[in-house]
Enzyme design. Structure first.
Site, PDB file in Angstrom:
ATOM      1  CE1 TYR A  70      30.888  45.787  41.630  1.00  0.00           C
ATOM      2  CE2 TYR A  70      33.191  46.392  41.397  1.00  0.00           C
ATOM      3  CZ  TYR A  70      32.100  45.654  40.986  1.00  0.00           C
ATOM      4  OH  TYR A  70      32.227  44.784  39.939  1.00  0.00           O
ATOM      5  CB  SER A 120      35.682  43.381  40.869  1.00  0.00           C
ATOM      6  OG  SER A 120      36.223  44.628  40.490  1.00  0.00           O
TER       7      SER A 120
END
Length: 340
Positions: free
Chosen positions: A171, A146
């Site tokens: 995350y 990501s």
């Protein structure tokens, strides 16, 4: 003979579109997903239905259901990546050639509220995938990282060699962990691993927790929208078809580099200001949004901007979809799914 491919996160936004494309290309695919309730599971089952998976069968755990549209070319199994025993059995019985791991607990903001949800799928689950690749002669693993790993870096555009030692959400930390784990397995066990740092993906069948969906849904339903950091944000919005084209290349083509371990940015390479993005949605809907100007959220970043030079060089990749066209396609789907 066409390769057999495992795609985890099959009921997710990117996984669904990837499987659809792989089927079109004639590959045999098994999709895996645990169908968690992070967002509306009906949307997940609706995606699977588009691939020919019966909802009643799809709900069953550890049951390999055949597509009623594509027969044995596509099969689906509901499984948790954390279940190492069942995952190992799946690998041993199916003889995969390539693995694409898109399964993960998503959401930057959710990771602040529910940090423990991220250690299961994103850390333990990914380790189990790596172990299965190790013991089942999988030579290529492509996995989702990501753009969040860059944190609040001021060095733009974001380059893959940048220091990413300061993630600002769990995350992001879990995605950085995936990259480190993949490097270890490439080094120790000669597995080719390719990590893809996705940049703000949007398009038809998109996630309900993402900006594109949240803005459109609120505007259509005459609700106000929250605009964080007073709108002083920019994102490298990347249309789903461009993302899928990039993933397909890493799965099926050989890179121009022989490196076993690689990380690539996969974005549009053209950041868009948040207020312009909202204006484009307003224009397509013909409705002006009521905006709540809000402060910056914890864990959020001010801008994302992908340096695409490495991916373009090694895979001849070139994103093609501009924001206006992408927004038009999303809103067309949104209206057909939620309104008509």
């Amino acid at each position: 003979m066409k390769k057999k491919i495992l795609v985890t996160g099959a009921a997710g936004f990117i996984g669904f579109h990837l499987i659809k494309k792989l089927i079109e290309l004639g590959y045999n695919v098994i999709g895996l997903d645990n169908i968690n309730d992070y967002y509306d599971i009906n949307l997940k089952f609706a995606r699977l239905s588009q691939l020919g998976i019966n909802k009643i069968e799809g709900k069953k755990f550890n049951y390999l259901s055949k597509s009623n549209l594509h027969d044995e070319q596509f099969q689906f199994i509901r499984l948790n990546l954390e279940d190492s025993e069942l995952l190992s059995t799946l690998f041993k019985t199916q003889n995969f050639d390539i693995v694409c791991n898109l399964a993960a607990q998503a959401g930057v903001r959710y990771s602040i509220e529910n940090p423990s949800a991220y250690t299961g799928s994103n850390i333990v689950g990914f380790l189990n995938v790596l172990e299965c690749c190790r013991y089942n002669n999988i030579k290529r693993l492509v996995y989702a990282s990501s753009s969040s790993v860059y944190g609040n870096s001021c060095e733009v555009p974001f380059n893959e060699i940048a220091n990413i030692d300061k993630p600002i959400s769990l995350y992001a930390a879990s995605k950085k962990s995936n990259e480190l784990m993949a490097h270890t397995y490439s080094h120790l066990y000669n597995i080719q691993t390719i990590g893809l740092r996705f940049f703000t993906v949007y398009g038809p069948w998109g996630r309900p927790d993402m900006a594109m969906f949240l803005f459109t849904d609120a505007i259509v339903n005459n609700k106000s929208i929250n605009v964080f950091n007073d709108g002083n944000l920019s994102r490298d919005f990347t249309y789903i078809d461009d993302i899928i084209e990039g993933v397909i290349r890493t799965l099926l083509e050989d890179s121009k580099t022989s490196a076993l371990y690689k990380i690539y940015n996969i974005g549009n390479g053209q950041p868009v200001e948040l207020l312009y993005f909202i204006e484009s949605i307003e224009k397509e809907l013909g409705i002006i949004a009521v905006k709540n100007m809000m402060p910056m959220q914890p864990g959020d970043v001010q801008q994302t901007f992908a340096d695409m030079s490495s991916f373009k060089k090694n895979y001849d990749y070139e994103p093609k979809t501009g924001v206006s066209k992408g927004i038009k396609e999303f809103i067309s789907w949104y209206k057909s799914y939620y309104i008509i």
